[in-house]
Design an enzyme around this catalytic site. Structure first.
Site, mmCIF file in Angstrom:
data_model
loop_
_atom_site.group_PDB
_atom_site.id
_atom_site.type_symbol
_atom_site.label_atom_id
_atom_site.label_comp_id
_atom_site.label_asym_id
_atom_site.label_seq_id
_atom_site.Cartn_x
_atom_site.Cartn_y
_atom_site.Cartn_z
ATOM 1 N N LYS A 112 -34.029 -28.222 -8.454
ATOM 2 C CA LYS A 112 -34.250 -27.046 -9.314
ATOM 3 C C LYS A 112 -34.276 -25.774 -8.485
ATOM 4 C CE LYS A 112 -36.828 -29.073 -13.185
ATOM 5 N NZ LYS A 112 -38.067 -29.011 -13.953
ATOM 6 N N LYS A 194 -27.051 -36.484 -14.857
ATOM 7 C CA LYS A 194 -27.867 -36.978 -15.971
ATOM 8 C C LYS A 194 -27.816 -36.008 -17.154
ATOM 9 C CE LYS A 194 -32.281 -34.924 -15.228
ATOM 10 N NZ LYS A 194 -33.498 -34.747 -14.558
ATOM 11 N N LYS A 197 -31.693 -31.088 -20.566
ATOM 12 C CA LYS A 197 -31.864 -29.993 -21.526
ATOM 13 C C LYS A 197 -31.180 -28.716 -21.066
ATOM 14 C CE LYS A 197 -36.513 -31.513 -22.785
ATOM 15 N NZ LYS A 197 -37.573 -31.596 -21.768
HETATM 16 P P1 TYM Z 1 -38.923 -33.972 -19.577
HETATM 17 O O1 TYM Z 1 -39.386 -33.051 -20.644
HETATM 18 O O2 TYM Z 1 -37.858 -33.501 -18.662
HETATM 19 O O3 TYM Z 1 -38.404 -35.318 -20.226
HETATM 20 C C1 TYM Z 1 -39.179 -36.095 -21.139
HETATM 21 C C2 TYM Z 1 -38.915 -37.579 -20.890
HETATM 22 O O4 TYM Z 1 -37.513 -37.857 -21.051
HETATM 23 C C3 TYM Z 1 -37.031 -38.553 -19.899
HETATM 24 N N1 TYM Z 1 -35.627 -38.168 -19.674
HETATM 25 C C4 TYM Z 1 -34.607 -39.037 -19.623
HETATM 26 N N2 TYM Z 1 -34.560 -40.371 -19.761
HETATM 27 C C5 TYM Z 1 -33.343 -40.960 -19.668
HETATM 28 N N3 TYM Z 1 -32.184 -40.282 -19.450
HETATM 29 C C6 TYM Z 1 -32.175 -38.929 -19.307
HETATM 30 N N4 TYM Z 1 -31.048 -38.278 -19.109
HETATM 31 C C7 TYM Z 1 -33.432 -38.254 -19.396
HETATM 32 N N5 TYM Z 1 -33.793 -36.946 -19.309
HETATM 33 C C8 TYM Z 1 -35.143 -36.919 -19.471
HETATM 34 C C9 TYM Z 1 -37.933 -38.072 -18.763
HETATM 35 O O5 TYM Z 1 -37.908 -38.967 -17.675
HETATM 36 C C10 TYM Z 1 -39.265 -38.008 -19.455
HETATM 37 O O6 TYM Z 1 -39.895 -39.276 -19.484
HETATM 38 N N6 TYM Z 1 -42.440 -33.647 -16.059
HETATM 39 C C11 TYM Z 1 -42.111 -34.300 -17.288
HETATM 40 C C12 TYM Z 1 -43.146 -34.096 -18.368
HETATM 41 C C13 TYM Z 1 -44.539 -34.449 -17.975
HETATM 42 C C14 TYM Z 1 -45.084 -35.758 -17.865
HETATM 43 C C15 TYM Z 1 -46.459 -35.559 -17.522
HETATM 44 C C16 TYM Z 1 -44.568 -37.030 -18.018
HETATM 45 C C17 TYM Z 1 -45.531 -33.570 -17.698
HETATM 46 N N7 TYM Z 1 -46.692 -34.236 -17.435
HETATM 47 C C18 TYM Z 1 -47.296 -36.659 -17.319
HETATM 48 C C19 TYM Z 1 -45.416 -38.114 -17.815
HETATM 49 C C20 TYM Z 1 -46.766 -37.919 -17.482
HETATM 50 C C21 TYM Z 1 -40.783 -33.742 -17.805
HETATM 51 O O7 TYM Z 1 -40.400 -32.653 -17.485
HETATM 52 O O8 TYM Z 1 -40.170 -34.503 -18.739
#
Ligand code: TYM
Length: 326
Positions: A112, A194, A197
């Site tokens: 990032k 991957k 968003k």
């Molecule tokens: P975020 O918002 O990027 O994504 C949410 C969840 O979706 C999964 N994900 C994917 N899985 C499969 N293929 C993909 N292309 C893909 N893109 C995203 C992510 O792995 C995630 O599980 N930092 C985290 C949010 C967070 C969090 C936490 C998660 C904040 N605190 C505590 C677990 C525990 C995030 O940005 O997810």
């Protein structure tokens, strides 16, 4: 006693089928087995610039999509991170116990920050510690996430163990849970990246995409010059489409390959469009129903925070006691 599950999602951009297949679908499917907490992480969202009015709308939208995907407020709590102050406070305390060297190894920060260059904030660097605070506040046993979050949950384990080693047993050390299939759904235009968003819309199927958009994006998806429809990791485009098909239909790989034995890529794309449109239809309908009255989502979120705030406050009080604060 049921095991505690905690996971989170950022209210930035639009939620896509990568988020759904890698995380949300599993949260919904296993919620009766666990004691679940799901968090819309708006404090994480502001680690990169956000438009204030948009952030508010997105926070409610993501919560609405989680409910629409089948997360049941009777069985699971959904809340907004900034509604519980303990997240920010525990982050500060954990910052003081997290070596810089551990943070510098975080690959997501490296990626990032390359994109953002001079704009990179201290918050973006600290993002994984805020994630550790989220998880550790609730005595979490398991954290179900996609592949890209694995390193952050491993850091959380290290931080918890280090703190426990200094001050005695304080935090439960959580396990990371990654799905066997679908942990890394790839982009449609460039299947070596991957699905995410922040990428262009042709790369990504959003949960609220119309059937026409879904069709157009799958039809344009990058494949290769071969013909056979096979689960072959050496062919990332076709393999990714097949994984999406597998997860939306629940069919086995041998059955899927047999089904497309005498068919080509265009047939796969056509059938894939049908199953994804049919799979997302009920979710989109529930989302429209739920959001017809936006105050309904707000009150579910307020109830969610009220229900679990005491757990977070109890952990924070114990941590402060251990460290000698107050
Ligand atoms: P975020 O918002 O990027 O994504 C949410 C969840 O979706 C999964 N994900 C994917 N899985 C499969 N293929 C993909 N292309 C893909 N893109 C995203 C992510 O792995 C995630 O599980 N930092 C985290 C949010 C967070 C969090 C936490 C998660 C904040 N605190 C505590 C677990 C525990 C995030 O940005 O997810």
């Amino acid at each position: 006693m049921k095991k505690r599950v905690f996971s989170g999602i950022q209210p930035t951009g639009d939620i896509h089928i990568g988020n759904y297949l890698g995380a949300i679908q599993h949260w919904a499917a296993s919620q009766s087995e666990f004691d679940n907490i799901f968090c819309v992480v708006d404090l994480h969202a502001i680690t990169v610039p956000q438009e204030p009015a948009v952030l508010k709308v997105k926070t409610r939208e993501v919560a609405g999509l989680l409910f629409a995907a089948g997360i049941d407020p009777e069985q699971s709590v959904i809340f907004v991170q900034s509604h519980i102050e303990a997240h920010a406070e525990l982050t500060w305390i954990l910052n003081c116990f997290t070596p810089m060297g551990w943070m510098r190894r975080m690959t997501q920060f490296k990626e990032k920050s390359l994109k953002q260059k001079a704009e990179v904030s201290v918050g973006l660097f600290d993002y994984p510690v805020l994630m550790a605070a989220d998880i550790l506040l609730y005595n979490t046993d398991a954290v179900p996430v996609g592949e890209d979050q694995k390193q952050h949950v491993e850091l959380t384990r290290d931080v918890a163990q280090r703190f426990n080693a200094i001050y005695g047993e304080t935090f439960r050390v959580p396990a990371v849970v990654i799905p066997e299939v679908g942990a890394r759904i790839m982009g449609l235009e460039d299947p070596t990246q991957k699905m995410s968003k922040s990428e262009s819309s042709g790369q990504t199927i959003y949960l609220l995409d119309s059937p026409d958009d879904i069709r157009a994006k799958f039809m344009r998806a990058t494949t290769d010059s071969l013909r056979e429809v096979r689960f072959d990791e050496a062919r990332p485009g076709i393999c990714n489409l097949l994984v999406i098909y597998e997860l939306f239909t629940g069919l086995g790989r041998t059955d899927i390959e047999a089904r497309f034995e005498r068919k080509g890529y265009a047939d796969l794309k056509r059938e894939l469009t049908e199953v994804v449109v049919a799979g997302l239809g009920p979710l989109q309908a529930r989302y429209r129903e739920l959001t017809a009255d936006p105050s309904h989502i707000d009150s579910l979120l307020a109830e969610g925070a009220a229900k679990i705030r005491p757990v977070a406050e109890k952990t924070l009080a114990l941590v402060k006691e251990r460290v000698g604060l107050g």
